[in-house]
Design a protein around this motif. Structure first.
Motif, PDB file in Angstrom:
ATOM      1  N   THR A   7       0.808  -1.034   0.103  1.00 22.90           N
ATOM      2  CA  THR A   7      -0.335   0.029  -0.458  1.00 22.90           C
ATOM      3  C   THR A   7       1.285   1.014  -0.033  1.00 22.90           C
ATOM      4  O   THR A   7       1.980   1.559   0.906  1.00 22.90           O
ATOM      5  CB  THR A   7      -1.108  -0.020   1.286  1.00 22.90           C
ATOM      6  OG1 THR A   7      -1.538  -1.245   0.605  1.00 22.90           O
ATOM      7  CG2 THR A   7      -1.567   1.253   1.572  1.00 22.90           C
ATOM      8  N   ASP A 272      -9.480   2.400  -5.151  1.00 28.65           N
ATOM      9  CA  ASP A 272      -9.382   1.018  -5.953  1.00 28.65           C
ATOM     10  C   ASP A 272      -9.162   1.280  -7.746  1.00 28.65           C
ATOM     11  O   ASP A 272     -10.176   1.622  -8.408  1.00 28.65           O
ATOM     12  CB  ASP A 272     -10.481   0.478  -5.280  1.00 28.65           C
ATOM     13  CG  ASP A 272     -10.923   0.139  -4.633  1.00 28.65           C
ATOM     14  OD1 ASP A 272      -9.914  -0.614  -3.756  1.00 28.65           O
ATOM     15  OD2 ASP A 272     -12.108   1.090  -4.063  1.00 28.65           O
ATOM     16  N   TYR A 276     -11.870  -1.612  -9.519  1.00 27.90           N
ATOM     17  CA  TYR A 276     -11.950  -2.953  -9.374  1.00 27.90           C
ATOM     18  C   TYR A 276     -11.604  -3.577  -7.636  1.00 27.90           C
ATOM     19  O   TYR A 276     -10.882  -2.833  -6.884  1.00 27.90           O
ATOM     20  CB  TYR A 276     -10.359  -3.752  -9.878  1.00 27.90           C
ATOM     21  CG  TYR A 276     -10.758  -3.661 -11.673  1.00 27.90           C
ATOM     22  CD1 TYR A 276     -10.557  -2.597 -12.170  1.00 27.90           C
ATOM     23  CD2 TYR A 276     -10.035  -4.738 -11.821  1.00 27.90           C
ATOM     24  CE1 TYR A 276     -11.443  -2.554 -13.846  1.00 27.90           C
ATOM     25  CE2 TYR A 276     -10.352  -4.854 -13.652  1.00 27.90           C
ATOM     26  CZ  TYR A 276     -10.853  -3.936 -14.098  1.00 27.90           C
ATOM     27  OH  TYR A 276     -10.735  -3.766 -15.190  1.00 27.90           O
ATOM     28  N   THR A 277     -12.513  -3.118  -7.079  1.00 29.39           N
ATOM     29  CA  THR A 277     -13.619  -2.615  -6.094  1.00 29.39           C
ATOM     30  C   THR A 277     -13.433  -4.195  -5.290  1.00 29.39           C
ATOM     31  O   THR A 277     -13.984  -4.269  -3.379  1.00 29.39           O
ATOM     32  CB  THR A 277     -14.592  -2.086  -5.237  1.00 29.39           C
ATOM     33  OG1 THR A 277     -15.681  -2.702  -6.361  1.00 29.39           O
ATOM     34  CG2 THR A 277     -14.815  -0.829  -5.928  1.00 29.39           C
ATOM     35  N   TYR A 280      -9.308  -7.498  -1.230  1.00 30.01           N
ATOM     36  CA  TYR A 280      -8.382  -7.452  -2.009  1.00 30.01           C
ATOM     37  C   TYR A 280      -7.701  -8.824  -1.151  1.00 30.01           C
ATOM     38  O   TYR A 280      -6.724  -9.334   0.013  1.00 30.01           O
ATOM     39  CB  TYR A 280      -6.932  -6.400  -1.232  1.00 30.01           C
ATOM     40  CG  TYR A 280      -7.243  -5.238  -2.216  1.00 30.01           C
ATOM     41  CD1 TYR A 280      -6.485  -4.822  -2.948  1.00 30.01           C
ATOM     42  CD2 TYR A 280      -9.065  -4.395  -2.136  1.00 30.01           C
ATOM     43  CE1 TYR A 280      -6.781  -3.566  -4.150  1.00 30.01           C
ATOM     44  CE2 TYR A 280      -9.030  -3.296  -3.070  1.00 30.01           C
ATOM     45  CZ  TYR A 280      -7.886  -2.987  -3.828  1.00 30.01           C
ATOM     46  OH  TYR A 280      -8.307  -1.418  -4.701  1.00 30.01           O
ATOM     47  N   ARG A 288      -8.461  -7.749  -9.978  1.00 25.18           N
ATOM     48  CA  ARG A 288      -7.299  -6.546  -9.824  1.00 25.18           C
ATOM     49  C   ARG A 288      -6.942  -5.950 -11.574  1.00 25.18           C
ATOM     50  O   ARG A 288      -6.780  -6.561 -12.247  1.00 25.18           O
ATOM     51  CB  ARG A 288      -6.208  -6.553  -9.293  1.00 25.18           C
ATOM     52  CG  ARG A 288      -5.999  -7.678  -7.720  1.00 25.18           C
ATOM     53  CD  ARG A 288      -6.394  -6.087  -6.488  1.00 25.18           C
ATOM     54  NE  ARG A 288      -7.171  -6.039  -7.096  1.00 25.18           N
ATOM     55  CZ  ARG A 288      -8.539  -5.916  -5.965  1.00 25.18           C
ATOM     56  NH1 ARG A 288      -9.138  -6.461  -6.070  1.00 25.18           N
ATOM     57  NH2 ARG A 288      -9.514  -4.289  -6.156  1.00 25.18           N
ATOM     58  N   GLN A 519      -2.308  -1.762  -5.590  1.00 25.54           N
ATOM     59  CA  GLN A 519      -3.123  -1.679  -4.432  1.00 25.54           C
ATOM     60  C   GLN A 519      -4.297  -0.509  -4.231  1.00 25.54           C
ATOM     61  O   GLN A 519      -3.608   0.549  -4.979  1.00 25.54           O
ATOM     62  CB  GLN A 519      -2.078  -1.796  -2.614  1.00 25.54           C
ATOM     63  CG  GLN A 519      -1.374  -3.442  -2.360  1.00 25.54           C
ATOM     64  CD  GLN A 519      -2.530  -4.372  -3.178  1.00 25.54           C
ATOM     65  OE1 GLN A 519      -2.674  -4.781  -1.730  1.00 25.54           O
ATOM     66  NE2 GLN A 519      -2.440  -5.433  -3.298  1.00 25.54           N
ATOM     67  N   LYS A 520      -4.932  -0.787  -3.304  1.00 33.02           N
ATOM     68  CA  LYS A 520      -6.031   0.558  -2.481  1.00 33.02           C
ATOM     69  C   LYS A 520      -4.361   1.647  -2.376  1.00 33.02           C
ATOM     70  O   LYS A 520      -4.399   1.035  -1.219  1.00 33.02           O
ATOM     71  CB  LYS A 520      -6.612   0.161  -2.008  1.00 33.02           C
ATOM     72  CG  LYS A 520      -8.393   1.328  -1.927  1.00 33.02           C
ATOM     73  CD  LYS A 520      -9.048   0.338  -0.978  1.00 33.02           C
ATOM     74  CE  LYS A 520     -10.126   1.567  -0.976  1.00 33.02           C
ATOM     75  NZ  LYS A 520     -11.732   1.523  -0.359  1.00 33.02           N
TER      76      LYS A 520
END
Length: 553
Positions: A7, A272, A276-277, A280, A288, A519-520
């Motif tokens: 992240t 995201d 693409y929610t 994870y 993803r 990654q978000k």
């Protein structure tokens, strides 16, 4: 098992200026090439005979753009067009609002009588506004047309274009209206009652099942065989929406209509990436984005390669999926403006920029897609001593022939990276390609429906066969970075390219040259989050070419 990215941390200044991992837009140092493909040993390639230079031009555009007529978008049509053409220099664009009841007109004003059919809004507000703006001298020489984004029952979204005409096509408002009636569950009251009476004689409505989707492709093929398209948007955004057999069936049903996938997806300003929610988790690694690119295209040897390995002409496109960049409340972000971050480059033959020419060019595969202006020019061809062909084409060779792959690319002096986001202050980030991968796979012919091969979602032959860094390319007289790679023809294959500003092994970003799952971006304060997302995107740039096929006689 695939690794997952780390992240990103909240930052107050551009990440590329503080982290010290790589220069803004790319590294000036050659990346190691000992893994995931290696730079070939120096060769003295047989230079193919150069045919007469084709007449035509490279153009830039976006096929997936929303305006305030979509219920979940807020940007007025005029603002979208100003950004696309006046600020970001696109040559063509499709306005593709949702095929759902529309509550607003092209300016964003709420309709007094309530929502209307999306196709009615296109006909009443969108198309006239575009025509009036161009008649008044705005967007001169630009090709602007209307399409729609359809919620495919049991699947996800399809970008649908339907056009009328002979010499020069134009959006068929009536065709979109009829498609919306037959293949959605909108209330019949949203449509002209005289039309409904006539259409009822043609059969029942069909907007609930997978079979209805196949019938929609059949309908397009029957009614608009040469003047429509149906392209798959953000294919892996939600789990369980497609199998590779679905893609094969759509393409088998209407190969001149379902010829493309939005592999380089929009909504890049979402926390995201790409919107693409899904959770994870390792179970959702196929759902993803990887360097902002959908798994279908980003995975070497994955679904796209499985389709290409059958010789299917299915191409990759990049779009913005613009709904708004940052909303008026300054709480949420969604997608860049058209042409700001994602571009699809398509070669138009001749000198015409009309819609018929563009649609033919879209089908040809002579195109490439890019994020953040990593490159703004690409020539990619395969040739023997007697002939050559470009992206989307097929080179015919004999077993034992020497085939030379030629790669030539340029990058602009700067891209659109700004800091802070929305300030209009461009920091003159210079995009730099770190390395280019040459990817190859075998072509074995189409799988038959109902066989195990029809459900196989990998191409085991596909590999990165060479990786090139600046040590491998030379700057030619036209200012292009130029590379050649020679091999001996032995079997039917295809070749495609990807390139990036990242090194081969950048923590949390790449592993052995392959992109890792995005990654978000988790930053609480809104403005800081928007800047962190923007930094994430501009520090992680990619381009993908469409393939060149080689058929060995």
């Amino acid at each position: 098992m695939l690794s997952t990215k780390k992240t990103l941390l909240a930052i107050a200044v551009p990440a590329c200026m503080t982290l010290g991992l790589y220069a803004c837009g790319g590294s000036d140092d050659p990346a190691p090439t000992s893994t995931a493909g290696t730079s070939p040993a120096p060769t003295t390639p047989t230079t193919p005979t150069q045919p007469a230079k084709p007449q035509g031009m490279w153009t830039m555009g976006d096929l997936h753009v929303h305006t305030a007529e979509s219920v979940d978008a807020v940007t007025p049509l005029s603002t979208v067009l100003d950004h696309a053409f006046d600020l970001n220099g696109l040559d063509w664009m499709a306005v593709s609002n949702h095929l759902r009841p529309s509550p607003r007109d092209a300016t964003g004003a709420t309709l007094a009588g309530g929502s209307i059919a999306a196709s009615a809004g296109i006909a009443k507000y969108e198309m006239p506004a575009i025509a009036q703006a161009q008649a008044a001298g705005k967007y001169a020489g630009k090709l602007i047309f209307s399409a729609a984004e359809w919620d495919m029952p049991t699947h996800d979204h399809l970008n649908v274009g339907i056009f009328d005409g002979s010499d020069k096509l134009q959006t068929s408002a009536k065709g979109l209206n009829k498609f919306e009636y037959f293949f959605t569950q909108q209330s019949a009251s949203l449509f002209d009652p005289n039309d409904v009476t006539a259409w009822q004689q043609e059969g029942p409505r069909a907007g609930t099942t997978h079979a209805d989707v196949v019938n929609a492709f059949k309908w397009l093929k029957t009614n608009y065989p040469n003047s429509s398209y149906g392209l798959i948007n953000h294919p892996s955004r939600n789990p369980g929406k497609y199998t590779v057999a679905d893609f094969r069936e759509f393409n088998d049903t209407a190969p001149d209509i379902m010829f493309g996938i939005e592999g380089m997806v929009g909504n890049q300003m979402e926390p995201d990436r790409g919107g693409y929610t899904s959770a994870y988790t390792d179970a959702n690694l196929k759902n993803r984005t990887y360097g902002g690119v959908d798994y279908v295209v980003a995975q070497v040897g994955g679904i796209w390669d499985a389709l290409l390995g059958e010789g299917r002409r299915v191409w990759n496109f990049a779009d913005s999926d613009h709904h708004f960049e940052v909303d008026a409340t300054q709480q949420f972000s969604s997608g860049y403006y058209p042409g700001e971050y994602a571009k699809t480059y398509i070669w138009l033959p001749g000198t015409s920029t009309d819609l018929k020419t563009l649609l033919t060019a879209m089908r040809s595969g002579k195109s490439f897609a890019v994020f953040g202006d990593l490159i703004n020019a690409l020539d990619f061809s395969a040739g023997t001593t007697t002939t050559s062909t470009d992206m989307g084409g097929t080179l015919t060779a004999k077993a034992g022939d020497k085939v030379t792959i030629t790669i030539r690319f340029k990058s602009p002096d700067h891209n659109n990276y700004e800091y802070p986001l929305g300030s209009g202050f461009k920091v003159n980030m210079r995009p730099v390609v770190d390395h280019v991968d040459l990817i190859a796979g075998d072509v074995t012919g189409k799988a038959a429906s109902g066989t195990p091969a029809y459900a196989k979602d990998t191409n085991d032959s596909t590999k990165v066969i060479a990786t090139f860094t600046k040590a491998d390319w030379k700057v030619d007289a036209d200012g292009y970075n130029s590379i050649t790679y020679t091999y001996t023809a032995a079997k039917n294959q295809y070749f495609r390219l990807r390139g990036t500003n990242l090194g081969m092994n950048v923590s949390g970003e790449t592993s052995n040259g392959n992109p890792l799952p995005d990654q978000k971006t988790v930053v609480t304060e809104n403005a800081a989050r928007f800047n962190a997302i923007n930094d994430r995107n501009y520090n992680d740039l990619w381009f993908y070419s469409n393939p060149v096929f080689v058929s060995v006689q």
